[in-house]
Design an enzyme around this catalytic site. Sequence first.
Site, PDB file in Angstrom:
ATOM      1  N   LYS A  22       0.839  -1.218   0.000  1.00 13.54           N
ATOM      2  CA  LYS A  22       0.000   0.000   0.000  1.00 13.54           C
ATOM      3  C   LYS A  22       0.866   1.257   0.000  1.00 13.54           C
ATOM      4  O   LYS A  22       0.676   2.171  -0.795  1.00 13.54           O
ATOM      5  CB  LYS A  22      -0.908   0.022   1.221  1.00 13.54           C
ATOM      6  CG  LYS A  22      -1.588   1.388   1.429  1.00 13.54           C
ATOM      7  CD  LYS A  22      -2.412   1.445   2.684  1.00 13.54           C
ATOM      8  CE  LYS A  22      -1.669   1.669   3.932  1.00 13.54           C
ATOM      9  NZ  LYS A  22      -1.379   3.076   4.269  1.00 13.54           N
ATOM     10  N   ASN A  23       1.837   1.318   0.910  1.00  8.36           N
ATOM     11  CA  ASN A  23       2.598   2.557   1.074  1.00  8.36           C
ATOM     12  C   ASN A  23       3.588   2.819  -0.053  1.00  8.36           C
ATOM     13  O   ASN A  23       4.092   3.923  -0.183  1.00  8.36           O
ATOM     14  CB  ASN A  23       3.283   2.573   2.447  1.00  8.36           C
ATOM     15  CG  ASN A  23       2.255   2.751   3.543  1.00  8.36           C
ATOM     16  OD1 ASN A  23       1.091   3.093   3.272  1.00  8.36           O
ATOM     17  ND2 ASN A  23       2.657   2.502   4.771  1.00  8.36           N
ATOM     18  N   CYS A 123      -5.058  12.967  12.249  1.00  9.88           N
ATOM     19  CA  CYS A 123      -5.733  11.671  12.123  1.00  9.88           C
ATOM     20  C   CYS A 123      -5.675  10.971  13.468  1.00  9.88           C
ATOM     21  O   CYS A 123      -5.057  11.479  14.403  1.00  9.88           O
ATOM     22  CB  CYS A 123      -5.142  10.862  10.985  1.00  9.88           C
ATOM     23  SG  CYS A 123      -3.838   9.741  11.457  1.00  9.88           S
ATOM     24  N   ARG A 128       0.114  14.960  12.768  1.00 11.02           N
ATOM     25  CA  ARG A 128       0.715  14.714  11.442  1.00 11.02           C
ATOM     26  C   ARG A 128       0.767  15.968  10.565  1.00 11.02           C
ATOM     27  O   ARG A 128       0.143  16.021   9.501  1.00 11.02           O
ATOM     28  CB  ARG A 128       0.006  13.580  10.728  1.00 11.02           C
ATOM     29  CG  ARG A 128       0.006  12.288  11.553  1.00 11.02           C
ATOM     30  CD  ARG A 128      -0.653  11.136  10.865  1.00 11.02           C
ATOM     31  NE  ARG A 128       0.165  10.570   9.802  1.00 11.02           N
ATOM     32  CZ  ARG A 128      -0.189   9.498   9.088  1.00 11.02           C
ATOM     33  NH1 ARG A 128      -1.334   8.913   9.327  1.00 11.02           N
ATOM     34  NH2 ARG A 128       0.592   9.024   8.150  1.00 11.02           N
ATOM     35  N   ASP A 313       4.544   0.885  12.040  1.00  9.43           N
ATOM     36  CA  ASP A 313       3.375   0.218  11.466  1.00  9.43           C
ATOM     37  C   ASP A 313       3.250  -1.238  11.895  1.00  9.43           C
ATOM     38  O   ASP A 313       2.294  -1.911  11.509  1.00  9.43           O
ATOM     39  CB  ASP A 313       3.420   0.300   9.931  1.00  9.43           C
ATOM     40  CG  ASP A 313       3.240   1.727   9.434  1.00  9.43           C
ATOM     41  OD1 ASP A 313       3.481   1.972   8.250  1.00  9.43           O
ATOM     42  OD2 ASP A 313       2.890   2.594  10.258  1.00  9.43           O
ATOM     43  N   ARG A 405      -8.548  -0.515   4.070  1.00  7.30           N
ATOM     44  CA  ARG A 405      -7.625   0.473   3.503  1.00  7.30           C
ATOM     45  C   ARG A 405      -6.239  -0.118   3.278  1.00  7.30           C
ATOM     46  O   ARG A 405      -5.464   0.391   2.482  1.00  7.30           O
ATOM     47  CB  ARG A 405      -7.499   1.672   4.445  1.00  7.30           C
ATOM     48  CG  ARG A 405      -8.844   2.384   4.679  1.00  7.30           C
ATOM     49  CD  ARG A 405      -8.627   3.654   5.419  1.00  7.30           C
ATOM     50  NE  ARG A 405      -7.663   4.478   4.688  1.00  7.30           N
ATOM     51  CZ  ARG A 405      -7.273   5.667   5.140  1.00  7.30           C
ATOM     52  NH1 ARG A 405      -7.746   6.100   6.289  1.00  7.30           N
ATOM     53  NH2 ARG A 405      -6.417   6.387   4.477  1.00  7.30           N
TER      54      ARG A 405
HETATM   55  C1  EPZ Z   1       4.156   7.121   6.208  1.00  4.88           C
HETATM   56  O1  EPZ Z   1       3.366   8.185   6.727  1.00  4.88           O
HETATM   57  C2  EPZ Z   1       3.227   5.906   6.117  1.00  4.88           C
HETATM   58  N1  EPZ Z   1       2.104   6.216   5.266  1.00  4.88           N
HETATM   59  C3  EPZ Z   1       2.724   5.549   7.514  1.00  4.88           C
HETATM   60  O2  EPZ Z   1       1.967   4.351   7.418  1.00  4.88           O
HETATM   61  C4  EPZ Z   1       3.916   5.282   8.419  1.00  4.88           C
HETATM   62  O3  EPZ Z   1       3.464   5.066   9.722  1.00  4.88           O
HETATM   63  C5  EPZ Z   1       4.875   6.491   8.414  1.00  4.88           C
HETATM   64  O4  EPZ Z   1       5.269   6.811   7.073  1.00  4.88           O
HETATM   65  C6  EPZ Z   1       6.135   6.227   9.210  1.00  4.88           C
HETATM   66  O5  EPZ Z   1       6.789   5.103   8.759  1.00  4.88           O
HETATM   67  C7  EPZ Z   1       2.263   6.148   3.920  1.00  4.88           C
HETATM   68  O6  EPZ Z   1       3.310   5.860   3.386  1.00  4.88           O
HETATM   69  C8  EPZ Z   1       1.061   6.460   3.095  1.00  4.88           C
HETATM   70  P1  EPZ Z   1       6.162  10.558   8.241  1.00  4.88           P
HETATM   71  P2  EPZ Z   1       3.895   9.698   6.705  1.00  4.88           P
HETATM   72  O7  EPZ Z   1       6.093  11.796   7.425  1.00  4.88           O
HETATM   73  O8  EPZ Z   1       4.682   9.917   5.466  1.00  4.88           O
HETATM   74  C9  EPZ Z   1       6.189  14.010  11.587  1.00  4.88           C
HETATM   75  C10 EPZ Z   1       0.145   2.886   7.755  1.00  4.88           C
HETATM   76  O9  EPZ Z   1      -0.271   2.346   8.800  1.00  4.88           O
HETATM   77  N2  EPZ Z   1       6.110  14.969  10.448  1.00  4.88           N
HETATM   78  O10 EPZ Z   1       7.349   9.706   8.109  1.00  4.88           O
HETATM   79  O11 EPZ Z   1       2.740  10.571   6.967  1.00  4.88           O
HETATM   80  C11 EPZ Z   1       4.916  13.178  11.734  1.00  4.88           C
HETATM   81  O12 EPZ Z   1       3.931  13.846  12.447  1.00  4.88           O
HETATM   82  C12 EPZ Z   1       0.570   4.364   7.774  1.00  4.88           C
HETATM   83  O13 EPZ Z   1       0.257   2.284   6.693  1.00  4.88           O
HETATM   84  C13 EPZ Z   1       6.195  16.317  10.699  1.00  4.88           C
HETATM   85  O14 EPZ Z   1       6.328  16.748  11.853  1.00  4.88           O
HETATM   86  O15 EPZ Z   1       4.848   9.684   7.985  1.00  4.88           O
HETATM   87  C14 EPZ Z   1       5.429  11.933  12.432  1.00  4.88           C
HETATM   88  O16 EPZ Z   1       5.489  12.155  13.802  1.00  4.88           O
HETATM   89  C15 EPZ Z   1       0.247   5.042   9.053  1.00  4.88           C
HETATM   90  N3  EPZ Z   1       6.114  17.175   9.655  1.00  4.88           N
HETATM   91  C16 EPZ Z   1       6.825  11.783  11.851  1.00  4.88           C
HETATM   92  O17 EPZ Z   1       7.194  13.050  11.310  1.00  4.88           O
HETATM   93  C17 EPZ Z   1       5.970  16.744   8.350  1.00  4.88           C
HETATM   94  O18 EPZ Z   1       5.886  17.553   7.428  1.00  4.88           O
HETATM   95  C18 EPZ Z   1       6.946  10.729  10.755  1.00  4.88           C
HETATM   96  O19 EPZ Z   1       5.952  10.959   9.786  1.00  4.88           O
HETATM   97  C19 EPZ Z   1       5.899  15.377   8.116  1.00  4.88           C
HETATM   98  C20 EPZ Z   1       5.978  14.490   9.185  1.00  4.88           C
END
Ligand code: EPZ
Length: 427
Positions: A22-23, A123, A128, A313, A405
């Site tokens: 998915k990701n 969410c 996020r 995850d 999803r």
């Molecule tokens: C991706 O989300 C995945 N989703 C998530 O999987 C996964 O948990 C996550 O990466 C971490 O591995 C998809 O790929 C669609 P991040 P993403 O940006 O990109 C903070 C699942 O269950 N952050 O790496 O949204 C954020 O709040 C899902 O399949 C900022 O502060 O995650 C978090 O604490 C859930 N500012 C951390 O960084 C930003 O602009 C990591 O988030 C972006 C992120």
Amino acid sequence: MDTIHIHGGQRLSGRIPISGAKNAALTLLPCALLTDEELILGNLPRLADVDTFGHLLNQLGVTTSVAGARGNEFGRRMTLSAARITSTVAPYDIVRKMRASILVLGPLLARSGEATVSLPGGCAIGTRPVDLHLKALEALGAEIEMTAGYVKARAPDGGLTGGQISFPIVSVGATENALMAAVLAKGRSEIVNAAREPEIVDLCRLLVAMGASIEGIGTDHLVIEGRDRLHGARYDVMPDRIEAGSYACAAAITGGEIDLMGAKAAEMPAILHALRDAGVAVTEHDRGIRVAADGRLKPLTLSTAPHPAFPTDMQAQFMAMLCLGDGASLLTETIFENRYMHVPELVRMGADVEITGRSAVVRGVDQLVGAPVMATDLRASMSLVLAGLAARGETVVSRVYHLDRGYERLEEKLSAVGAAIERRSDG
Ligand code: EPZ
């Protein structure tokens, strides 16, 4: 609304085909915006989020056609063509359903010079924010303003220009947006402290297949030489390491033996390491990974962190498994501030879990008991299914749309290895 009914206590054994990730799919699909030629993506999982992304791309003018799986095969092939982009607006109605919609921002900006994308909002698992996505695009020369819940981005005349992007924390999504923009920016870009998840590697490989120039793939330092244009390609989405890890936990929690067909051990090192530490036998073979367990699982101390460390995850699924461990485990969630929504539901099934701040102490119990439980987010819902597979009696999981999803034909895959599981539509 559908519910899933599970009668626990079956020892699972057999083969489970692992679907496309998915990701990875959610960051490969927007690459269609980067070229006026056809992009053909194979091994796409049949998931609600993939459908939603297809609709979003259609709204932007991308034509899509799907060739379904034959018979009971999994996955499908999608042909995408963004010969002409007719809109650069990703509306709230779609973005609120799927926050990954933000991944059209970089490619739209790079290809069309402008993009207007609804802010995803928070969410269940955390606030996020997307500030790092925006800062990365500003480093490539974009002008960004926020109005009425939308991000409005504009490239300078002549398009984006190469720049230096240095992330203060690792972000998967921000790295993906930065990459998809930099491949069409004039000149050289550098991404420092980039995410190294296998899904990022899959994205880089597709972009290179489309003619992009990227060095340092798989490392936290990426160097991109921008191109004037990219061409079409044919590419298969990587297998889903989180789906594979989830079914590995199903084997472990039921004392069973499952072959994860198509799973790649090199893409899930920390998951397999943790399974072995818990006393689960893990054998890699040329068609996948065999996971076998008998006897009580050993307790673990685990902390989530960016790849190659233990993935957030998989936290909920391991917690379910360790609820039956032989002793006390300590889990620490460092990525998302609110990713313990499954705990009260597991406790309803007789689990002994205590949360203090970002950490959870999981004291193993002898038996879980089936109960009606509610899914709150994708991975939390999988942890409830896992607990139900091991519990005495019936577990009824509601709000299963969360599962759809991210897990393709979950009941079919689990019942094929012996689980007593069925979905009921309660009108
Ligand atoms: C991706 O989300 C995945 N989703 C998530 O999987 C996964 O948990 C996550 O990466 C971490 O591995 C998809 O790929 C669609 P991040 P993403 O940006 O990109 C903070 C699942 O269950 N952050 O790496 O949204 C954020 O709040 C899902 O399949 C900022 O502060 O995650 C978090 O604490 C859930 N500012 C951390 O960084 C930003 O602009 C990591 O988030 C972006 C992120």
